[in-house]
Design a protein around this motif. Sequence first.
Motif, PDB file in Angstrom:
ATOM      1  N   VAL A 161       0.832  -1.204   0.000  1.00 28.49           N
ATOM      2  CA  VAL A 161       0.000   0.000   0.000  1.00 28.49           C
ATOM      3  C   VAL A 161       0.866   1.253   0.000  1.00 28.49           C
ATOM      4  O   VAL A 161       0.609   2.222  -0.726  1.00 28.49           O
ATOM      5  CB  VAL A 161      -0.954  -0.010   1.216  1.00 28.49           C
ATOM      6  N   ARG A 162       1.926   1.247   0.809  1.00 29.49           N
ATOM      7  CA  ARG A 162       2.798   2.413   0.898  1.00 29.49           C
ATOM      8  C   ARG A 162       3.526   2.671  -0.417  1.00 29.49           C
ATOM      9  O   ARG A 162       3.677   3.816  -0.845  1.00 29.49           O
ATOM     10  CB  ARG A 162       3.818   2.219   2.024  1.00 29.49           C
ATOM     11  N   ARG A 163       4.002   1.609  -1.058  1.00 27.91           N
ATOM     12  CA  ARG A 163       4.750   1.790  -2.300  1.00 27.91           C
ATOM     13  C   ARG A 163       3.840   2.263  -3.429  1.00 27.91           C
ATOM     14  O   ARG A 163       4.262   3.038  -4.293  1.00 27.91           O
ATOM     15  CB  ARG A 163       5.438   0.480  -2.696  1.00 27.91           C
ATOM     16  N   ALA A 164       2.608   1.769  -3.447  1.00 27.29           N
ATOM     17  CA  ALA A 164       1.676   2.185  -4.493  1.00 27.29           C
ATOM     18  C   ALA A 164       1.057   3.541  -4.192  1.00 27.29           C
ATOM     19  O   ALA A 164       0.561   4.210  -5.103  1.00 27.29           O
ATOM     20  CB  ALA A 164       0.564   1.132  -4.646  1.00 27.29           C
ATOM     21  N   GLY A 165       1.068   3.941  -2.923  1.00 27.67           N
ATOM     22  CA  GLY A 165       0.406   5.178  -2.524  1.00 27.67           C
ATOM     23  C   GLY A 165       1.355   6.339  -2.365  1.00 27.67           C
ATOM     24  O   GLY A 165       2.352   6.473  -3.078  1.00 27.67           O
ATOM     25  N   TYR A 166       1.039   7.180  -1.407  1.00 28.70           N
ATOM     26  CA  TYR A 166       1.769   8.427  -1.200  1.00 28.70           C
ATOM     27  C   TYR A 166       2.353   8.445   0.206  1.00 28.70           C
ATOM     28  O   TYR A 166       1.677   8.118   1.167  1.00 28.70           O
ATOM     29  CB  TYR A 166       0.839   9.623  -1.413  1.00 28.70           C
ATOM     30  N   ALA A 167       3.622   8.851   0.285  1.00 28.01           N
ATOM     31  CA  ALA A 167       4.327   8.809   1.563  1.00 28.01           C
ATOM     32  C   ALA A 167       3.898   9.921   2.494  1.00 28.01           C
ATOM     33  O   ALA A 167       4.051   9.824   3.708  1.00 28.01           O
ATOM     34  CB  ALA A 167       5.836   8.889   1.327  1.00 28.01           C
ATOM     35  N   PHE A 168       3.356  11.010   1.933  1.00 26.53           N
ATOM     36  CA  PHE A 168       3.052  12.183   2.764  1.00 26.53           C
ATOM     37  C   PHE A 168       1.799  12.842   2.229  1.00 26.53           C
ATOM     38  O   PHE A 168       1.583  12.941   1.021  1.00 26.53           O
ATOM     39  CB  PHE A 168       4.238  13.155   2.720  1.00 26.53           C
ATOM     40  N   ARG A 169       0.960  13.301   3.142  1.00 29.40           N
ATOM     41  CA  ARG A 169      -0.217  14.070   2.757  1.00 29.40           C
ATOM     42  C   ARG A 169      -0.469  15.149   3.808  1.00 29.40           C
ATOM     43  O   ARG A 169      -0.232  14.933   5.007  1.00 29.40           O
ATOM     44  CB  ARG A 169      -1.445  13.172   2.565  1.00 29.40           C
ATOM     45  N   ARG A 201      11.711  11.510  -0.960  1.00 31.76           N
ATOM     46  CA  ARG A 201      12.795  12.396  -1.401  1.00 31.76           C
ATOM     47  C   ARG A 201      12.262  13.764  -1.828  1.00 31.76           C
ATOM     48  O   ARG A 201      12.964  14.768  -1.702  1.00 31.76           O
ATOM     49  CB  ARG A 201      13.591  11.751  -2.537  1.00 31.76           C
ATOM     50  N   THR A 202      11.029  13.800  -2.338  1.00 31.12           N
ATOM     51  CA  THR A 202      10.432  15.085  -2.699  1.00 31.12           C
ATOM     52  C   THR A 202      10.194  15.921  -1.451  1.00 31.12           C
ATOM     53  O   THR A 202      10.453  17.136  -1.436  1.00 31.12           O
ATOM     54  CB  THR A 202       9.109  14.872  -3.448  1.00 31.12           C
ATOM     55  N   LEU A 203       9.709  15.279  -0.409  1.00 35.73           N
ATOM     56  CA  LEU A 203       9.496  15.984   0.850  1.00 35.73           C
ATOM     57  C   LEU A 203      10.825  16.445   1.437  1.00 35.73           C
ATOM     58  O   LEU A 203      10.932  17.570   1.946  1.00 35.73           O
ATOM     59  CB  LEU A 203       8.760  15.075   1.831  1.00 35.73           C
ATOM     60  N   PHE A 204      11.834  15.580   1.364  1.00 38.41           N
ATOM     61  CA  PHE A 204      13.166  15.963   1.873  1.00 38.41           C
ATOM     62  C   PHE A 204      13.714  17.158   1.089  1.00 38.41           C
ATOM     63  O   PHE A 204      14.359  18.045   1.674  1.00 38.41           O
ATOM     64  CB  PHE A 204      14.131  14.781   1.767  1.00 38.41           C
ATOM     65  N   GLU A 237       5.336  16.305 -12.129  1.00 40.04           N
ATOM     66  CA  GLU A 237       3.910  16.092 -11.869  1.00 40.04           C
ATOM     67  C   GLU A 237       3.623  14.707 -11.299  1.00 40.04           C
ATOM     68  O   GLU A 237       2.653  14.533 -10.548  1.00 40.04           O
ATOM     69  CB  GLU A 237       3.115  16.299 -13.157  1.00 40.04           C
ATOM     70  N   GLU A 238       4.443  13.709 -11.660  1.00 41.94           N
ATOM     71  CA  GLU A 238       4.189  12.358 -11.147  1.00 41.94           C
ATOM     72  C   GLU A 238       4.533  12.221  -9.674  1.00 41.94           C
ATOM     73  O   GLU A 238       4.224  11.202  -9.057  1.00 41.94           O
ATOM     74  CB  GLU A 238       4.974  11.322 -11.952  1.00 41.94           C
ATOM     75  N   GLU A 239       5.169  13.237  -9.083  1.00 38.05           N
ATOM     76  CA  GLU A 239       5.576  13.173  -7.686  1.00 38.05           C
ATOM     77  C   GLU A 239       4.487  13.640  -6.724  1.00 38.05           C
ATOM     78  O   GLU A 239       4.632  13.492  -5.517  1.00 38.05           O
ATOM     79  CB  GLU A 239       6.839  14.007  -7.465  1.00 38.05           C
ATOM     80  N   PHE A 240       3.406  14.206  -7.220  1.00 41.09           N
ATOM     81  CA  PHE A 240       2.372  14.707  -6.315  1.00 41.09           C
ATOM     82  C   PHE A 240       1.018  14.656  -7.005  1.00 41.09           C
ATOM     83  O   PHE A 240       0.916  14.565  -8.237  1.00 41.09           O
ATOM     84  CB  PHE A 240       2.687  16.136  -5.857  1.00 41.09           C
ATOM     85  N   SER A 241      -0.034  14.686  -6.186  1.00 40.36           N
ATOM     86  CA  SER A 241      -1.410  14.740  -6.682  1.00 40.36           C
ATOM     87  C   SER A 241      -2.209  15.663  -5.790  1.00 40.36           C
ATOM     88  O   SER A 241      -1.976  15.746  -4.581  1.00 40.36           O
ATOM     89  CB  SER A 241      -2.055  13.347  -6.691  1.00 40.36           C
ATOM     90  N   PHE A 242      -3.154  16.358  -6.406  1.00 35.30           N
ATOM     91  CA  PHE A 242      -4.008  17.275  -5.658  1.00 35.30           C
ATOM     92  C   PHE A 242      -5.320  16.582  -5.322  1.00 35.30           C
ATOM     93  O   PHE A 242      -6.053  16.153  -6.219  1.00 35.30           O
ATOM     94  CB  PHE A 242      -4.281  18.546  -6.469  1.00 35.30           C
ATOM     95  N   GLY A 243      -5.603  16.439  -4.029  1.00 37.91           N
ATOM     96  CA  GLY A 243      -6.879  15.908  -3.586  1.00 37.91           C
ATOM     97  C   GLY A 243      -7.886  17.020  -3.377  1.00 37.91           C
ATOM     98  O   GLY A 243      -7.631  18.181  -3.689  1.00 37.91           O
ATOM     99  N   LYS A 268      -6.369  17.980   0.334  1.00 39.48           N
ATOM    100  CA  LYS A 268      -4.983  17.743   0.732  1.00 39.48           C
ATOM    101  C   LYS A 268      -4.086  17.636  -0.494  1.00 39.48           C
ATOM    102  O   LYS A 268      -4.549  17.308  -1.598  1.00 39.48           O
ATOM    103  CB  LYS A 268      -4.860  16.439   1.549  1.00 39.48           C
ATOM    104  N   ILE A 269      -2.807  17.896  -0.284  1.00 41.05           N
ATOM    105  CA  ILE A 269      -1.778  17.637  -1.267  1.00 41.05           C
ATOM    106  C   ILE A 269      -1.115  16.315  -0.924  1.00 41.05           C
ATOM    107  O   ILE A 269      -0.773  16.063   0.238  1.00 41.05           O
ATOM    108  CB  ILE A 269      -0.739  18.794  -1.326  1.00 41.05           C
ATOM    109  N   PHE A 270      -0.952  15.424  -1.906  1.00 41.30           N
ATOM    110  CA  PHE A 270      -0.346  14.114  -1.689  1.00 41.30           C
ATOM    111  C   PHE A 270       1.004  14.073  -2.398  1.00 41.30           C
ATOM    112  O   PHE A 270       1.086  14.367  -3.596  1.00 41.30           O
ATOM    113  CB  PHE A 270      -1.249  13.006  -2.238  1.00 41.30           C
ATOM    114  N   ILE A 271       2.043  13.716  -1.652  1.00 41.47           N
ATOM    115  CA  ILE A 271       3.400  13.615  -2.194  1.00 41.47           C
ATOM    116  C   ILE A 271       3.801  12.152  -2.198  1.00 41.47           C
ATOM    117  O   ILE A 271       3.734  11.481  -1.160  1.00 41.47           O
ATOM    118  CB  ILE A 271       4.382  14.458  -1.366  1.00 41.47           C
TER     119      ILE A 271
END
Length: 348
Positions: free
Chosen positions: A233-241, A297-300, A281-287, A290-293
Amino acid sequence: QDNSFEQFIINYCNEKLQQIFIELTLKEEQEEYIREGIEWTHIEYFNNAIICDLIENNQTGILAMLDEECLRPGTVTDDTFLEKLNQVCATHQHFESRMSKCSRFLNDTSLPHSCFRIQHYAGKVMYQVEGFVDKNNDLLYRDLSQAMWKASHALIKALFPEGNPAKINLKRPPTAGSQFKASVATLMKNLQTKNPNYIRCIKPNDKKAAHIFNEALVCHQIRYLGLLENVRVRRAGYAFRQAYEPCLERYKMLCKQTWPHWRGPARAGVEVLFNELEIPEEEFSFGRSKIFIRNPRTLFKLEDLRKQRLEDLATLIEKIYRGWKCRTRFLLMKKSQIVIASWYRRYA
């Protein structure tokens, strides 16, 4: 090797803890993506709610039938309790006994006559029914209270007021299973109100020795802790929201258009910010809220840019302060020089 009532209720508690882990880390996370309108392919996982229901169901659960056996009149033994389990749970896919779950006329010869087996989330566990009824009744507490109240020592007598014959409650005390079930329910209710942080400990070997790595033991723990599903789930999803408002407030200093104040919706400000930083653009999505990252590494990267920007702002503040301080001192000295010159010309 020999599991009785105590191990049964301990494993029941473990099942409930595993259930809340599944709810909060697998089920809830995937449902959040759907609520936020994020494109998502559902990842299948085993939900152990069916095992919890087998144990705690108010009508057909093992604890309910154990209480029924303890409370009903007539001859009650561990064998009658097992017979009742065979009648009610024989067809349950996670329950096994001498009576096969596939047919009432076939026996599972791998099980002793006085045992039943539950296929828990972590694997199959066999329980000896001997002592289940007596341990569930747990009438020692009432007898102990009455004995202690008769003691000549004043303190001991005061510690057990419920042993007073005048205050004896004729209502049958709750069974040990019922008390434990209520305690577990209270614990689950409390945990549901918290923000969980999980630390999973893996035991590398049974010898408690260093530098020994038992691969089979580790793989078994990874499977029954649900880590494989969690990783998928973590690998397919988003590490941060994060909600748009706090995200914009934290990183607005990285963009000239959003610093120091952004006039408009927070989501639009976050979009301008991410476009300015040229994040793929593939590094984030707009909900919806919320913003999903996707990758840490993008968050870092954002945190490193923010740290550098804070240092630059601190340098700017320090520069302005030093300039102000030097200019103030210069103006004071210039004023002093004019005063001294004017007095000197007067007396020259």
